[in-house]
Design a protein around this motif. Sequence first.
Motif, PDB file in Angstrom:
ATOM      1  N   TRP A 128       0.813  -1.221   0.000  1.00 20.96           N
ATOM      2  CA  TRP A 128       0.000   0.000   0.000  1.00 20.96           C
ATOM      3  C   TRP A 128       0.842   1.264   0.000  1.00 20.96           C
ATOM      4  CZ3 TRP A 128       1.410   2.609   4.292  1.00 20.96           C
ATOM      5  CH2 TRP A 128       1.840   1.874   5.391  1.00 20.96           C
ATOM      6  N   PHE A 133      -0.882  11.001  -3.892  1.00 24.09           N
ATOM      7  CA  PHE A 133      -0.458  12.353  -3.499  1.00 24.09           C
ATOM      8  C   PHE A 133       0.114  13.100  -4.699  1.00 24.09           C
ATOM      9  CE2 PHE A 133       2.618  15.414  -1.980  1.00 24.09           C
ATOM     10  CZ  PHE A 133       1.903  16.070  -1.005  1.00 24.09           C
ATOM     11  N   ALA A 180      -3.019  13.884  -7.126  1.00 21.46           N
ATOM     12  CA  ALA A 180      -4.121  14.691  -6.615  1.00 21.46           C
ATOM     13  C   ALA A 180      -3.647  16.019  -6.047  1.00 21.46           C
ATOM     14  CB  ALA A 180      -4.888  13.923  -5.548  1.00 21.46           C
ATOM     15  N   VAL A 181      -2.413  16.093  -5.574  1.00 20.63           N
ATOM     16  CA  VAL A 181      -1.948  17.329  -4.939  1.00 20.63           C
ATOM     17  C   VAL A 181      -0.915  18.065  -5.794  1.00 20.63           C
ATOM     18  CG1 VAL A 181      -0.791  18.270  -2.927  1.00 20.63           C
ATOM     19  CG2 VAL A 181      -2.413  16.436  -2.656  1.00 20.63           C
ATOM     20  N   PRO A 238      -4.116  19.936  -9.473  1.00 25.92           N
ATOM     21  CA  PRO A 238      -4.484  21.309  -9.127  1.00 25.92           C
ATOM     22  C   PRO A 238      -3.820  22.354 -10.007  1.00 25.92           C
ATOM     23  CG  PRO A 238      -4.102  20.094  -7.153  1.00 25.92           C
ATOM     24  CD  PRO A 238      -3.734  19.190  -8.266  1.00 25.92           C
ATOM     25  N   PRO A 241       4.225  22.870 -12.272  1.00 23.93           N
ATOM     26  CA  PRO A 241       5.523  23.460 -11.965  1.00 23.93           C
ATOM     27  C   PRO A 241       6.482  22.472 -11.305  1.00 23.93           C
ATOM     28  CG  PRO A 241       3.901  24.185 -10.396  1.00 23.93           C
ATOM     29  CD  PRO A 241       3.165  23.381 -11.408  1.00 23.93           C
ATOM     30  N   PHE A 298       6.823  13.180  -0.112  1.00 22.77           N
ATOM     31  CA  PHE A 298       5.747  12.964   0.868  1.00 22.77           C
ATOM     32  C   PHE A 298       5.944  11.646   1.604  1.00 22.77           C
ATOM     33  CE2 PHE A 298       1.486  11.375   1.945  1.00 22.77           C
ATOM     34  CZ  PHE A 298       1.061  12.407   2.751  1.00 22.77           C
ATOM     35  N   LEU A 342       8.809  11.888   4.135  1.00 20.27           N
ATOM     36  CA  LEU A 342       8.484  12.680   5.318  1.00 20.27           C
ATOM     37  C   LEU A 342       7.548  11.920   6.245  1.00 20.27           C
ATOM     38  CD1 LEU A 342       8.014  16.243   3.907  1.00 20.27           C
ATOM     39  CD2 LEU A 342       9.614  15.557   5.639  1.00 20.27           C
ATOM     40  N   SER A 343       6.646  11.107   5.680  1.00 18.05           N
ATOM     41  CA  SER A 343       5.630  10.510   6.530  1.00 18.05           C
ATOM     42  C   SER A 343       5.989   9.092   6.968  1.00 18.05           C
ATOM     43  CB  SER A 343       4.281  10.535   5.828  1.00 18.05           C
ATOM     44  OG  SER A 343       4.382   9.979   4.556  1.00 18.05           O
ATOM     45  N   TYR A 344       6.581   8.278   6.091  1.00 15.47           N
ATOM     46  CA  TYR A 344       6.912   6.895   6.468  1.00 15.47           C
ATOM     47  C   TYR A 344       8.418   6.692   6.372  1.00 15.47           C
ATOM     48  CZ  TYR A 344       1.997   6.579   5.407  1.00 15.47           C
ATOM     49  OH  TYR A 344       0.654   6.799   5.368  1.00 15.47           O
TER      50      TYR A 344
END
Lengths: 355, 340
Positions: free
Chosen positions: A94, A102, A105-106, A110, A118, A128, A131-133
């Motif tokens: 996962w 991420f 969608a981010v 947008p 950019p 991402f 930083l998170s896992y």
Amino acid sequence: MQEIDVQKIRQENKQTRDYMIDMLIMLSATTIMAVFHYGIRSLIMVATSIATAVLCESSIDLLRKRNPHRIGDLSSIFTGAAIALMLPASAPIWLAPIGSVFAIAVAKLPFGNARTTPFVPAAAGFAFLTLSYRELVFTYPSVRADVKGLVTGQEGFVSGISVANMLSQKTSIGTGIINMMDLFVGKVPGPMGASCLFVMFGLFMYMLVRRSSEWITSAGFLAACSILAVVFPRVLTGRSISLVMELSSGVLFFSAIFFISDPITSPKSQMSRVIYGFAGGVLTMIFRYFGEFEEGVCFAILIMNALSSYFETLGEKINNRLNNKEYKPKDKKEKKQKKSKNEKDTPKDERGYSL
Amino acid sequence: MRKQKSSIDKVVKKESEASSFKTEMFTEAIVQNPVLVSTIGLCPVVAISTTLKSAILLSVITYLTMIFSQVLTASLLKKFPQWTRVALYTLCGMAIVAPYMLFMQKLFPEDMIALGIYLPLLTINPLITRQCERVAVKSTVKHAFVNAVSSASGYSAVLIMTGLVREIFGSGKIWGYNIFINHPATALTNPFGGFIIIGFMAVALRWYFKKIDPQYAEELAIHSRTSIKKSRYNKDKTSNEKIDENEPQRFEPNKEIEKDIDKKEEKPELEIKENQVVDQEPEIEKNQEISEKVAAENKKIEFTSQELEELMSKSLDDIINGTTNENQNDVDLGEEVPEK
């Protein structure tokens, strides 16, 4: 009403499509090496992340009531595959889909489509994830001879110390590496698609033949990294070994080939591209020497993407200086006119202050 | 400029007394939301509202400081010069924040340590000075209180929503208790996660006012400083154009209101609203009808009142300005397309 050039948009889409086809051919070589070292599990990871990326983009298009024809760019497939190949083979399945969701969608949708982002979305997704896992991303399994083939679970792997981790601890060469041959083939614990130096050099040469204009940025990037690795080695045994270890460790070579050479986010003239790549290399080595993480390449690439327009003007200035011309920015008068118009248009309060 | 606009102000400001607490709450908290629309006071939202508990602690103190400072300015500080007032707002904030910190450190010691420097920084929250300068100085005590409550509730709603989202997905908890998320994405507790969540919330609000409830889209666009083609949203209201184009409608009470105008305008609105509920028409049609009626009444008042000459002169100016503005807007929209 502004007029839309349909033919121009089609040409641009075709350009991105051709570039992405080349990138996907290059990624397939690294996936083959990953399957060779770590078994079919790596292929499953790549497939799931690609599927989630494509599903995410098409579902968001359908939510906004647009025709999801932009998947034909193949850029979403590229981001999904690249994020999965930068992860270790022992990571849970996962993990890569979260990064790809991420990224799309981010970091991508947008800002528009693949032509107008950019930032490189795959680099944003990997940043991402780091930083998170942090623990899951930086624990690499060791390559064993008996693992080949049909290991699909997470249990068959034994954790090993990666080259980047050795370098970050500033110790001399660990006991695991005796042959330099292991480093070149990629038998060292590391990210599953990026640790094999032979394949990376092959892809580098392929890029020179097929995409010479994008190749220049990655060459500048690698030149800066190698110069800093030789001048300031983090290994006690010698400068040449430190060069090989820095280049083979982590995602450095991988991101030099695939991310910083992205023609959409990088500046357009050749001179500015070289400077852009060189500055990016210096930034990544600074992140490696003084940063908190083992691998800071993705952060460096995101910062460089934000500064790319500045590097474009800098490259033009240097070109003009070499040709003994004065630098004249093109749109100076138009910008002034725009500003004056905007000042008139801003609505004002009763007291005369702009809102 | 101020003298010219005075007559229309009187017409517009009549609605402010008829407007109840609900409409003030709607405009201040949602249409002119301090964080999502005009991006004021981002620092505590982005940096420190990582859990629900800290968000509620922050929102309570925003309520207290806003109400205290605005009521105090409306009652006492009206005659001070502007440069002393701005300093006095921070002193008002400090007078609330210091005892609040001492009190809360006994109840929630760990959470107050986690808040750190950001709680005392709320004393120089730009939201306080903005609301005091724009609204509280000109208005009565009651209106200042209502405005303070509404704007603070808009601010604290955003605080609590970001805190809840970041606590669920960032640390896998609600109010400190675990829920069934084994591997939370801890990157969301960083400041950039707060920026991303605020961005998506602002997009959702903008989408709501663009697609579902287009009546307030123009006002929202003005307060978020985006240039927008006004005729796109204002095609139906042909009667009310002259007032709409030149100034954003802010409803502020004014002391100098003539009594003759009061008596004529008070009657029809509320009665009509009650009668229309029986017919069960959709809300948009109601609002259109009301706006048309108000415009019709405004026209009557223009002819009855003695200030007809001023209105005539202003309307000519407006016509000249309005035509030029429209043309400039058309040109701008063509040029502002982003180029890569």
